[in-house]
Design a protein around this motif. Structure first.
Motif, PDB file in Angstrom:
ATOM      1  N   MET A 134       8.622   9.097   3.062  1.00 25.08           N
ATOM      2  CA  MET A 134       9.262  10.194   2.351  1.00 25.08           C
ATOM      3  C   MET A 134       8.446  11.457   2.586  1.00 25.08           C
ATOM      4  O   MET A 134       7.211  11.422   2.510  1.00 25.08           O
ATOM      5  CB  MET A 134       9.350   9.899   0.853  1.00 25.08           C
ATOM      6  N   THR A 135       9.155  12.531   2.873  1.00 20.34           N
ATOM      7  CA  THR A 135       8.442  13.783   3.095  1.00 20.34           C
ATOM      8  C   THR A 135       9.296  14.937   2.615  1.00 20.34           C
ATOM      9  O   THR A 135      10.529  14.843   2.553  1.00 20.34           O
ATOM     10  CB  THR A 135       8.102  13.965   4.592  1.00 20.34           C
ATOM     11  N   SER A 136       8.640  16.008   2.244  1.00 24.34           N
ATOM     12  CA  SER A 136       9.342  17.215   1.823  1.00 24.34           C
ATOM     13  C   SER A 136       8.549  18.431   2.285  1.00 24.34           C
ATOM     14  O   SER A 136       7.317  18.378   2.408  1.00 24.34           O
ATOM     15  CB  SER A 136       9.521  17.238   0.298  1.00 24.34           C
ATOM     16  N   MET A 137       9.267  19.520   2.537  1.00 26.33           N
ATOM     17  CA  MET A 137       8.636  20.770   2.973  1.00 26.33           C
ATOM     18  C   MET A 137       9.314  21.932   2.262  1.00 26.33           C
ATOM     19  O   MET A 137      10.551  22.031   2.261  1.00 26.33           O
ATOM     20  CB  MET A 137       8.765  20.940   4.490  1.00 26.33           C
ATOM     21  N   ASN A 138       8.527  22.774   1.658  1.00 31.94           N
ATOM     22  CA  ASN A 138       9.042  23.942   0.968  1.00 31.94           C
ATOM     23  C   ASN A 138       9.102  25.118   1.941  1.00 31.94           C
ATOM     24  O   ASN A 138       8.094  25.769   2.224  1.00 31.94           O
ATOM     25  CB  ASN A 138       8.152  24.290  -0.223  1.00 31.94           C
ATOM     26  N   LEU A 139      10.294  25.374   2.446  1.00 27.61           N
ATOM     27  CA  LEU A 139      10.443  26.471   3.402  1.00 27.61           C
ATOM     28  C   LEU A 139      10.212  27.819   2.736  1.00 27.61           C
ATOM     29  O   LEU A 139       9.607  28.721   3.323  1.00 27.61           O
ATOM     30  CB  LEU A 139      11.837  26.423   4.027  1.00 27.61           C
ATOM     31  N   THR A 140      10.720  27.960   1.537  1.00 30.04           N
ATOM     32  CA  THR A 140      10.496  29.160   0.735  1.00 30.04           C
ATOM     33  C   THR A 140      10.285  28.714  -0.695  1.00 30.04           C
ATOM     34  O   THR A 140      10.296  27.523  -0.998  1.00 30.04           O
ATOM     35  CB  THR A 140      11.709  30.111   0.805  1.00 30.04           C
ATOM     36  N   ALA A 181       0.849  -1.185   0.000  1.00 31.73           N
ATOM     37  CA  ALA A 181       0.000   0.000   0.000  1.00 31.73           C
ATOM     38  C   ALA A 181       0.883   1.231   0.000  1.00 31.73           C
ATOM     39  O   ALA A 181       1.975   1.235   0.592  1.00 31.73           O
ATOM     40  CB  ALA A 181      -0.927   0.006   1.215  1.00 31.73           C
ATOM     41  N   ILE A 182       0.424   2.265  -0.672  1.00 28.59           N
ATOM     42  CA  ILE A 182       1.134   3.532  -0.680  1.00 28.59           C
ATOM     43  C   ILE A 182       0.114   4.651  -0.518  1.00 28.59           C
ATOM     44  O   ILE A 182      -0.980   4.598  -1.100  1.00 28.59           O
ATOM     45  CB  ILE A 182       1.954   3.707  -1.969  1.00 28.59           C
ATOM     46  N   PHE A 183       0.470   5.622   0.311  1.00 23.93           N
ATOM     47  CA  PHE A 183      -0.412   6.758   0.563  1.00 23.93           C
ATOM     48  C   PHE A 183       0.430   8.020   0.501  1.00 23.93           C
ATOM     49  O   PHE A 183       1.523   8.101   1.086  1.00 23.93           O
ATOM     50  CB  PHE A 183      -1.067   6.645   1.934  1.00 23.93           C
ATOM     51  N   GLY A 184      -0.058   9.021  -0.219  1.00 19.18           N
ATOM     52  CA  GLY A 184       0.638  10.286  -0.310  1.00 19.18           C
ATOM     53  C   GLY A 184      -0.333  11.447  -0.237  1.00 19.18           C
ATOM     54  O   GLY A 184      -1.461  11.366  -0.733  1.00 19.18           O
ATOM     55  N   GLN A 185       0.106  12.519   0.395  1.00 17.98           N
ATOM     56  CA  GLN A 185      -0.783  13.664   0.566  1.00 17.98           C
ATOM     57  C   GLN A 185       0.038  14.950   0.574  1.00 17.98           C
ATOM     58  O   GLN A 185       1.026  15.085   1.306  1.00 17.98           O
ATOM     59  CB  GLN A 185      -1.540  13.540   1.898  1.00 17.98           C
ATOM     60  N   ASN A 186      -0.369  15.893  -0.274  1.00 21.22           N
ATOM     61  CA  ASN A 186       0.179  17.242  -0.176  1.00 21.22           C
ATOM     62  C   ASN A 186      -0.509  17.961   0.976  1.00 21.22           C
ATOM     63  O   ASN A 186      -1.675  17.701   1.291  1.00 21.22           O
ATOM     64  CB  ASN A 186      -0.052  18.015  -1.475  1.00 21.22           C
ATOM     65  N   PHE A 187       0.194  18.871   1.588  1.00 17.42           N
ATOM     66  CA  PHE A 187      -0.411  19.590   2.706  1.00 17.42           C
ATOM     67  C   PHE A 187       0.087  21.036   2.694  1.00 17.42           C
ATOM     68  O   PHE A 187       1.086  21.393   2.070  1.00 17.42           O
ATOM     69  CB  PHE A 187      -0.079  18.918   4.041  1.00 17.42           C
ATOM     70  N   GLY A 188      -0.683  21.867   3.405  1.00 16.85           N
ATOM     71  CA  GLY A 188      -0.293  23.257   3.567  1.00 16.85           C
ATOM     72  C   GLY A 188      -0.312  24.058   2.284  1.00 16.85           C
ATOM     73  O   GLY A 188       0.557  24.921   2.086  1.00 16.85           O
ATOM     74  N   ASN A 189      -1.283  23.776   1.397  1.00 19.86           N
ATOM     75  CA  ASN A 189      -1.377  24.527   0.142  1.00 19.86           C
ATOM     76  C   ASN A 189      -0.050  24.540  -0.617  1.00 19.86           C
ATOM     77  O   ASN A 189       0.480  25.575  -1.020  1.00 19.86           O
ATOM     78  CB  ASN A 189      -1.826  25.971   0.405  1.00 19.86           C
TER      79      ASN A 189
END
Length: 990
Positions: A342-348, A165-173
């Motif tokens: 796996m996760t990523s965050m766009n600081l700017t 199973a794989i689950f992915g979600q974008n968050f924070g617009n």
């Protein structure tokens, strides 16, 4: 892009490259990505769960690009290194190195697998001599998907089950993404005797003579080539006139139902003294003609034994002897569980943080392996045991048979299958985490992309096995009758002779008498007493810090001059801790010692892409001209520095044709095993070239004879009558690592042409030539390498023959010329050279363009690989040519045709390996079969989409024609061995 840190559109590589897509993996019903790679032409025989397994490394999957060794293929995840699963011991599953177990990467997480040949060292560092396998995972996934698969063979074995199973979600617009996946996969092992080819037990065995002391003319008068078990009855017996080597008849013939007639699982009895074989090779038994044979039945009775029809002094066709095919496994049990985050965050807008992590756990079981022995086939601890006819554990029937035949003592020859199977198992945990940041930065009017990452990985393994405790074995065989009961005794049993170093029993209140007379005769209590469960532990750690920045520096005539530069710091650690029992060598193997070591590197790299001309220039026959350069400096804390670099051109005279070529210097740093293996003692035979029958042999007989004569003269002995004891008996040796080893160095060239004609949209063809020359090859110098390196060597000091060269200095002889010691171990040896061609074709067409009403897409792919030369030498004296042999065929082809529609699709794949030689130096005089046929197999698949494409159901068939490997090969590791098998899978997207 794999092989480069410069961002460019598409998969436009300087080096020959192939891509395995997720769609291709699903199309084939594959749940293990190593299987998808190993079937590609140009990948040699890897290390897989097939066949016999190492005690330390059951079930691993290492790939082997170009067949140059699994330790010369670098495997990455998303362009970053992965911790090795190859334990820190010379007794591991593969050649020492930092190979990656691809079992740890679940197929569902793969977006594609990019493979480039040869040119990866300047970009990634050590170990990319043959190429790079880069697994690109799905990233920034949004949605949910579950999949399940079930597979089985036509013979109702090798059940395969997979759930993921794989689950992915974008968050924070758009601020970030989190992707989580989990996979469970299991594959059942398969025994060799479940397949007719293995069960038939084919073997090339010595063809008997009809003249001389070994003649069968009078001793076996009713035997003919038509009835003795040989496959080809038209091959006559050898005349052996004037010699077996020159009578024009094959020295070896293929036989069926091969048995080792010198032993059984319950034990055969043989005379207590004297030779084991008669003059014609048959077993030497009892009675006036020495052809009366007995074996122990499961109940301990002595019954008649049929040794079969002998071919030589070991093997027979048919009879009651040991069937070694029963110790062959095709596939190990393997259970895998993987969790990925796996996760990523766009600081700017220009800076992103990312994390990749997984935990992989696996349990593997080797179903069966070769046994422990006490047999006339072996010496030392595994030699036969001598008993007297009044031994207390003999039953009355056996005593009566012995008495009736005048046998007062006998040697027992037995395989201890009922004590231990020698099959190993393992439990593995691999954890890996990548912490990083990347982004863009503007300098002037130029944008640059940067990345910094830290990768930590740890592989922890426990390896389980069961072995005979030799001291307890001796205790349990020394028995006496006390108060009517057979008990263990500290007084040696009269007439009992147990071979090996431990012969005297010691007091042990837990001792249980061991009955070896008949398979299954040892009771459970006795088996528990004489065997022990062992656990060895290994851990490998890796840390990598990488930082790089790159972008367009300035504009050239054909576009922007782009570059990337960076630094890297890598640390590799290994810790191998065998069981205390193994360290002490208390079983049937040599002592296995622990290993602890580490090294670190400091690396700096730079690469650039210089487009001199593009299509806008409008120059005739100069549509494109690009130059690529790469350089990496590696400084290793153990063996110093090395410069790796690539330079190459891509040239298009017109838009449709591209020529490409490059030169690359690569390295493979010595592994921790090769560097730090402690001095280990063992025993081995030594194929002494100065042994009188060997003096005229070898690749340089004249050189050998001259060097041996110099030795004989220095010792004052007659070389014409010199017989070396080391040829037939083992002598002490040591093996060890060398902390002064140099890097392997490779010079490689590739030249190729790529055609993409405008008038055939969707068509691409590529042909490339490879040349690889590896020097300072690291290898474990064995006794045979030392023997030929010393005496077949033109570099030989006749004034000091004992130290005639570096190889001779590893050999010690006494005053009579007998070898007393040999020092083996890891060295920088000779060379490994490869030359070959690869070709690829792909064509994709939308059928609507041809007016086909239902539409859909048809695609065709083809891959060809042609080996020209594969040569190697560890001692720079004897060349080994493996080109055109099993595992390295001259030609390999693969093609695929697929039709894809919105609702359904079908595909067919064909695989071809050309005919191979039984050996490059085998003549009709040596063997009756010299060439094995080509091999063709076909795979097919189909899918149907439901619920607006949210549900896809696939059915795949591998080897749907159910072809066996070329006769008479078993095919383990080189051909499909399981036969036809089907997989049903389903993928549902939420």
């Amino acid at each position: 892009m794999t092989g480069s840190r410069i961002f460019r559109a598409g998969f436009d590589t300087l080096e020959p490259a192939t891509v395995v897509t997720r769609e291709k993996i699903e199309q084939r019903g594959i749940t293990n990505i190593a299987d998808a790679l190993n079937e590609i032409p140009g990948f040699g025989t890897g290390v897989t769960p097939e066949g016999g397994q190492s005690t330390f490394g059951v079930g691993v999957n290492f790939v082997n690009r170009l067949g140059l060794g699994t330790n010369r293929t670098l495997s990455l995840i998303n362009g970053r290194r992965v911790v090795t699963s190859n334990p820190g011991t010379i007794f591991g599953p593969a050649a020492p190195g930092v190979q990656v177990d691809l079992n740890a990467i679940p197929a569902q997480l793969v977006e594609r697998i990019e493979n480039i040949a040869i040119g990866g060292a300047p970009t990634y560092g050590s170990d990319a001599i043959a190429g790079v396998v880069n697994v690109i995972t799905r990233r920034d996934y949004e949605g949910a998907e579950v999949s399940a698969a079930y597979g089985i063979t036509d013979r109702d074995d090798n059940q395969r089950k997979s759930l993921s199973a794989i689950f992915g979600q974008n968050f924070g617009n758009g601020f970030g993404n989190i992707t989580l996946s989990a996979t469970y996969d299991t594959s059942d092992g398969v025994l060799g005797i479940s397949r007719p080819r293995i069960a038939s037990a084919y073997l090339f065995a010595p063809n008997p003579c009809t003249t001389g002391p070994s003649s069968i003319t009078t001793t076996q008068p009713n035997r003919t080539p038509a009835n003795d078990g040989r496959v080809n009855p038209n091959i006559p017996f050898q005349t052996c006139t004037p010699t077996a080597a020159s009578d024009g008849i094959p020295n070896n013939v293929l036989i069926r139902d091969r048995r080792i007639f010198q032993m059984t699982f319950g034990g055969i009895i043989l005379p207590a003294t004297g030779a084991f074989n008669l003059a014609d090779g048959r077993l030497r038994g009892f009675g006036p003609n020495q052809t009366t044979y007995f074996q122990f039945a499961p109940n301990g009775n002595l019954v008649a034994y049929n040794p079969g029809i002998n071919f030589g002094t070991l093997s027979a066709s048919g009879g009651d002897g040991l069937n070694l095919a029963e110790s062959v496994q095709l596939l190990s049990d393997l259970d895998r569980r993987t969790v990925n985050l796996m996760t990523s965050m766009n600081l700017t807008e220009n800076t992103r943080l990312f994390f990749e992590g997984f935990q992989y756990t696996a349990d593997s079981l080797e179903l069966v392996d070769q046994y422990n022995w006490n047999s006339i086939t072996f010496s030392g601890l595994s030699g036969p045991i001598t008993f007297r006819n009044d031994y207390p554990l003999l039953n009355q029937q056996a005593r009566d048979v012995l008495a009736a035949n005048g046998i007062t003592s006998f040697r027992l020859s037995r395989a201890h299958r009922d004590l231990v199977e020698n099959n190993a198992s393992s439990g593995v945990i691999t954890r890996r985490a990548v912490f990083g940041a990347d982004g863009n930065v503007s300098i002037g009017d130029r944008d640059f992309r940067w990345e910094a990452s830290y990768t930590y990985g740890r592989n922890s393994s426990e390896y389980y096995s069961r072995q005979i405790d030799q001291q307890r074995f001796v205790n349990a065989l020394n028995v006496a009758v006390v108060n009517g009961r057979v008990v263990c005794s500290t007084t040696p049993t009269p007439g009992l002779i147990i071979p090996g170093g431990i012969t005297t029993p010691v007091a042990d209140p837990n001792c249980v008498p061991l009955n070896l007379f008949g398979e299954g005769a040892p009771g459970q209590a006795a088996r528990d007493y004489v065997t022990v469960d062992l656990v060895a532990r290994a851990a490998q750690e890796q840390e990598v810090f990488n930082a790089n920045i790159g972008g367009a520096l300035f504009d050239m005539w054909g576009g922007a001059f782009s570059a990337n530069a960076g630094i890297e710091r890598r640390i590799e650690r290994a810790d191998f801790q065998p069981d205390a029992f193994q360290r002490a060598g208390r079983g049937r193997s040599v002592a296995i010692l622990p290993l602890t070591g580490s090294f670190a590197t400091k690396e700096a790299f730079v690469e650039f892409f210089a487009p001199f001309v593009d299509s806008n220039a409008g120059l005739p026959l100069l549509n494109r001209l690009d130059f690529t350069g790469k350089f990496r400096r590696v400084d290793n804390t153990v063996n110093g520095g090395f410069n790796a670099y690539t330079y190459g051109l891509q040239y298009r005279p017109i838009e449709d044709i591209e020529f490409r070529g490059n030169f690359t210097r690569s390295l493979r740093a010595p592994s921790l095993v090769e560097l730090f293996t402690p001095v280990s003692s063992a025993f081995s035979a030594f194929p002494d070239p100065c042994h009188a029958p060997n003096q005229a042999s070898g690749t340089r007989p004249a050189v050998r004879q001259a060097n041996c004569n110099a030795l004989f003269q220095s010792l004052g002995i007659n070389g014409n009558t010199f017989l070396s004891n080391a040829v037939t008996a083992t002598i002490p040796i040591t093996s060890q690592g060398d902390a002064n080893l140099l890097n392997e160095s490779s010079d490689a060239w590739t030249y190729g042409i790529v055609l993409q004609p405008r008038w055939v949209q969707g068509l691409r063809l590529a042909v490339d030539y490879y040349k690889v020359e590896i020097t300072n090859v690291i290898g474990n110098l064995g006794t045979a390498d030392i023997a030929t390196g010393c005496y077949d060597n033109t570099n030989f000091n006749t004034a000091d023959p004992a130290n005639g060269n570096t190889f001779c200095s590893r050999i010690r002889r006494d005053a009579n010329g007998q070898v007393t010691f040999v020092q083996t171990g890891f060295v920088n040896g000779g060379y490994l050279n490869f030359r070959g061609f690869s070709g690829e074709i792909s064509y994709v067409k939308d059928l609507a363009d041809w007016g086909f009403g239902p539409g859909g897409t048809i695609s065709f792919t083809g891959t060809a690989f042609r080996r020209v030369a594969v040569d190697s030498s560890i001692n720079n004296v004897v060349n080994t040519n493996s080109n055109g042999l099993v595992g390295t065929p001259l030609r390999e082809y693969q093609f695929g045709v697929a039709y894809d529609h919105d609702r359904w699709g079908v595909s067919v794949q064909g695989n071809y390996q050309g005919p191979v030689n039984a050996g490059n130096n085998i003549s009709p005089e040596l063997q009756d079969i010299l060439v094995y046929d080509s091999y063709k197999s076909y795979d097919a698949g189909a899918y149907v989409n439901f619920l607006d494409k949210r549900l896809r159901v696939r059915f795949a068939v591998t080897n749907f024609t159910d072809v066996e490997p070329p006769f008479p090969l078993g095919g383990i590791g080189t051909y499909d061995i399981l036969g036809r098998r089907c997989t049903l899978s389903a993928v549902y997207k939420f």
